[in-house]
Write an enzyme that holds these catalytic residues in place. Structure first.
Site, PDB file in Angstrom:
ATOM      1  N   SER A 171      36.763  71.680  39.372  1.00  0.00           N
ATOM      2  CA  SER A 171      36.659  71.211  37.984  1.00  0.00           C
ATOM      3  C   SER A 171      36.928  72.359  37.025  1.00  0.00           C
ATOM      4  O   SER A 171      36.721  73.538  37.366  1.00  0.00           O
ATOM      5  CB  SER A 171      35.252  70.670  37.738  1.00  0.00           C
ATOM      6  OG  SER A 171      35.048  70.380  36.371  1.00  0.00           O
ATOM      7  N   TYR A 202      26.287  71.702  38.216  1.00  0.00           N
ATOM      8  CA  TYR A 202      27.646  71.189  38.463  1.00  0.00           C
ATOM      9  C   TYR A 202      28.653  72.339  38.402  1.00  0.00           C
ATOM     10  O   TYR A 202      29.478  72.508  39.311  1.00  0.00           O
ATOM     11  CB  TYR A 202      27.956  70.121  37.424  1.00  0.00           C
ATOM     12  CG  TYR A 202      29.294  69.460  37.566  1.00  0.00           C
ATOM     13  CD1 TYR A 202      29.499  68.465  38.518  1.00  0.00           C
ATOM     14  CD2 TYR A 202      30.364  69.816  36.749  1.00  0.00           C
ATOM     15  CE1 TYR A 202      30.732  67.842  38.643  1.00  0.00           C
ATOM     16  CE2 TYR A 202      31.596  69.200  36.864  1.00  0.00           C
ATOM     17  CZ  TYR A 202      31.783  68.212  37.815  1.00  0.00           C
ATOM     18  OH  TYR A 202      32.999  67.600  37.935  1.00  0.00           O
TER      19      TYR A 202
HETATM   20  N1  LIG Z   1      36.119  62.848  35.561  1.00  0.00           N
HETATM   21  C1  LIG Z   1      36.225  64.108  35.183  1.00  0.00           C
HETATM   22  O1  LIG Z   1      36.315  64.423  33.974  1.00  0.00           O
HETATM   23  C2  LIG Z   1      36.264  65.207  36.210  1.00  0.00           C
HETATM   24  C3  LIG Z   1      36.612  66.487  35.766  1.00  0.00           C
HETATM   25  C4  LIG Z   1      36.663  67.521  36.691  1.00  0.00           C
HETATM   26  C5  LIG Z   1      36.390  67.290  38.016  1.00  0.00           C
HETATM   27  N2  LIG Z   1      36.049  66.033  38.430  1.00  0.00           N
HETATM   28  C6  LIG Z   1      35.753  65.869  39.848  1.00  0.00           C
HETATM   29  O2  LIG Z   1      36.613  64.901  40.394  1.00  0.00           O
HETATM   30  C7  LIG Z   1      35.961  64.249  41.489  1.00  0.00           C
HETATM   31  C8  LIG Z   1      36.040  62.753  41.283  1.00  0.00           C
HETATM   32  O3  LIG Z   1      35.370  62.444  40.081  1.00  0.00           O
HETATM   33  P1  LIG Z   1      35.567  61.089  39.266  1.00  0.00           P
HETATM   34  O4  LIG Z   1      35.672  61.480  37.858  1.00  0.00           O
HETATM   35  O5  LIG Z   1      36.607  60.244  39.883  1.00  0.00           O
HETATM   36  O6  LIG Z   1      34.097  60.498  39.462  1.00  0.00           O
HETATM   37  P2  LIG Z   1      33.535  59.072  39.869  1.00  0.00           P
HETATM   38  O7  LIG Z   1      34.360  57.989  39.264  1.00  0.00           O
HETATM   39  O8  LIG Z   1      32.090  59.145  39.568  1.00  0.00           O
HETATM   40  O9  LIG Z   1      33.775  59.042  41.430  1.00  0.00           O
HETATM   41  C9  LIG Z   1      33.017  59.874  42.276  1.00  0.00           C
HETATM   42  C10 LIG Z   1      33.375  59.545  43.712  1.00  0.00           C
HETATM   43  O10 LIG Z   1      32.525  60.319  44.571  1.00  0.00           O
HETATM   44  C11 LIG Z   1      31.858  59.446  45.484  1.00  0.00           C
HETATM   45  N3  LIG Z   1      30.530  59.929  45.770  1.00  0.00           N
HETATM   46  C12 LIG Z   1      29.545  60.254  44.876  1.00  0.00           C
HETATM   47  N4  LIG Z   1      28.419  60.588  45.518  1.00  0.00           N
HETATM   48  C13 LIG Z   1      28.693  60.483  46.850  1.00  0.00           C
HETATM   49  C14 LIG Z   1      27.926  60.676  48.012  1.00  0.00           C
HETATM   50  N5  LIG Z   1      26.620  61.044  47.970  1.00  0.00           N
HETATM   51  N6  LIG Z   1      28.504  60.468  49.209  1.00  0.00           N
HETATM   52  C15 LIG Z   1      29.807  60.083  49.284  1.00  0.00           C
HETATM   53  N7  LIG Z   1      30.580  59.879  48.220  1.00  0.00           N
HETATM   54  C16 LIG Z   1      30.024  60.062  47.010  1.00  0.00           C
HETATM   55  C17 LIG Z   1      31.812  58.108  44.742  1.00  0.00           C
HETATM   56  O11 LIG Z   1      31.744  57.030  45.647  1.00  0.00           O
HETATM   57  P3  LIG Z   1      30.442  56.114  45.941  1.00  0.00           P
HETATM   58  O12 LIG Z   1      29.646  56.039  44.694  1.00  0.00           O
HETATM   59  O13 LIG Z   1      31.048  54.824  46.387  1.00  0.00           O
HETATM   60  O14 LIG Z   1      29.757  56.851  47.037  1.00  0.00           O
HETATM   61  C18 LIG Z   1      33.143  58.094  44.030  1.00  0.00           C
HETATM   62  O15 LIG Z   1      34.155  57.612  44.874  1.00  0.00           O
HETATM   63  C19 LIG Z   1      34.531  64.796  41.518  1.00  0.00           C
HETATM   64  O16 LIG Z   1      34.427  65.814  42.478  1.00  0.00           O
HETATM   65  C20 LIG Z   1      34.352  65.369  40.123  1.00  0.00           C
HETATM   66  O17 LIG Z   1      33.407  66.401  40.113  1.00  0.00           O
HETATM   67  C21 LIG Z   1      35.987  64.990  37.550  1.00  0.00           C
END
Ligand SMILES: NC(=O)c1ccc[n+]([C@@H]2O[C@H](COP(=O)([O-])OP(=O)(O)OC[C@H]3O[C@@H](n4cnc5c(N)ncnc54)[C@H](OP(=O)(O)O)[C@@H]3O)[C@@H](O)[C@H]2O)c1
Length: 281
Positions: free
Chosen positions: A157, A170
């Site tokens: 991130s 985080y």
């Molecule tokens: N959105 C942003 O602005 C942003 C920015 C920088 C980095 N990121 C990173 O990008 C990645 C994806 O984020 P996103 O924005 O797509 O978030 P999201 O929509 O909240 O998706 C998170 C994913 O992680 C899975 N997950 C969460 N807890 C888990 C657990 N205990 N075991 C297995 N799977 C788990 C969720 O699936 P289930 O709930 O079905 O388990 C979901 O598929 C993350 O690593 C996040 O830190 C996001």
């Protein structure tokens, strides 16, 4: 532009595991990899949502298998990796994308300064974002060494390269993922495994709905993004495909920051005006 079979941006026949594939960036990445010719193992907790992603992968003419699991539970990461390799007959690409912010039971993120935060929230974020990452990488190694086009991408991130008050756990977990990617990249290079971190900025997903759906907060955040808008998951997915593909064959140990310019200091010279912070405490 029409893709050709030797297009280095394609992944024809590659066997790829994507974690966090039930929604958001992970779902977009799975579909993007499938469109580029990969077969997919999809992991997350929510199996109904994983089936929806699998249907999208199959719409692209590729195979999708489900390897569900809760990465907060010790042993799950290893089981997920092995199940993916067994189902696909090996692994060439691993996009470890699952991650969490500290959150309340209803999923609303708990954005409080470290001094006001609970140790249990720190522990949970580190368990999912870092401990499971280490376990997953440790187990993925044995499968990736058997591949002639191995690539591991850790979804870090912007928070891993920039200061992130109220998101200290985080940010620490995401910075550690970058350090891990760098170490593994060097350690595994002679085994032909490339390892990179991808660092998205503010991207429109469930994780950030608390922010983009709250006008003063969204406006304030976007005022700090030179491109002036949220990223869409597909934009991050395309970078994940690039890192996984032969197009990035000489690229390893890097943290690719995809943040609309947030991390580029403008010294105020761009003249982008910033509204006052919506945080009052
Ligand atoms: N959105 C942003 O602005 C942003 C920015 C920088 C980095 N990121 C990173 O990008 C990645 C994806 O984020 P996103 O924005 O797509 O978030 P999201 O929509 O909240 O998706 C998170 C994913 O992680 C899975 N997950 C969460 N807890 C888990 C657990 N205990 N075991 C297995 N799977 C788990 C969720 O699936 P289930 O709930 O079905 O388990 C979901 O598929 C993350 O690593 C996040 O830190 C996001």
């Amino acid at each position: 532009m029409t893709a050709t079979p030797d297009d280095p941006f394609r992944l024809d026949g590659a066997r790829a595991l994507v974690t966090g594939a039930s929604r958001g960036i992970g779902r977009a990445t799975a579909v993007t990899l499938a469109r580029a010719g990969a077969d997919l193992a999809l992991s997350a907790r929510n199996q109904a949502a994983l089936k929806e992603t699998a249907a999208l992968v199959e719409d692209e003419g590729r195979t999708a298998v489900l390897v569900p699991g809760d990465l907060a539970e010790p042993g799950t990461a290893e089981a997920v990796v092995d199940a993916a390799a067994t189902a696909l007959g090996g692994l060439d690409v691993v996009i470890h994308n699952a991650g969490v912010l500290p959150a309340q039971d209803d999923g609303t993120p708990t954005l409080v300064p470290l001094q006001d935060s609970a140790q249990v929230d720190w522990d949970h974020v580190l368990a999912v974002n870092l401990n499971a990452t280490a376990a997953l990488c440790r187990r993925a190694h044995r499968h990736l060494t058997a591949s002639s086009r191995a690539s591991l991408v850790l979804m870090s991130s912007l928070a891993g390269v920039a200061g992130t008050p109220r998101m200290e756990a985080y940010g620490a977990s995401k910075a550690a993922q970058i350090a891990l990617a760098r170490s593994l990249a060097v350690g595994w290079a002679r085994e032909g495994i490339r390892v990179n971190a991808l660092c998205p900025g503010w991207t429109r997903t469930d994780m950030t709905s608390f922010a983009y759906s709250l006008e003063p907060l969204s406006e304030w955040l976007m005022a700090h993004v030179p491109l002036g808008r949220w990223a869409e998951p597909d934009e991050i997915a395309r970078a994940a495909l690039f890192l996984a593909s032969p197009a990035a064959s000489y690229l390893t140990g890097q943290a690719l920051v995809l943040d609309g310019g947030v991390s580029v200091p403008d010294g105020g010279l761009a003249g982008i005006s910033k509204p006052p912070s919506p945080f009052t405490d």
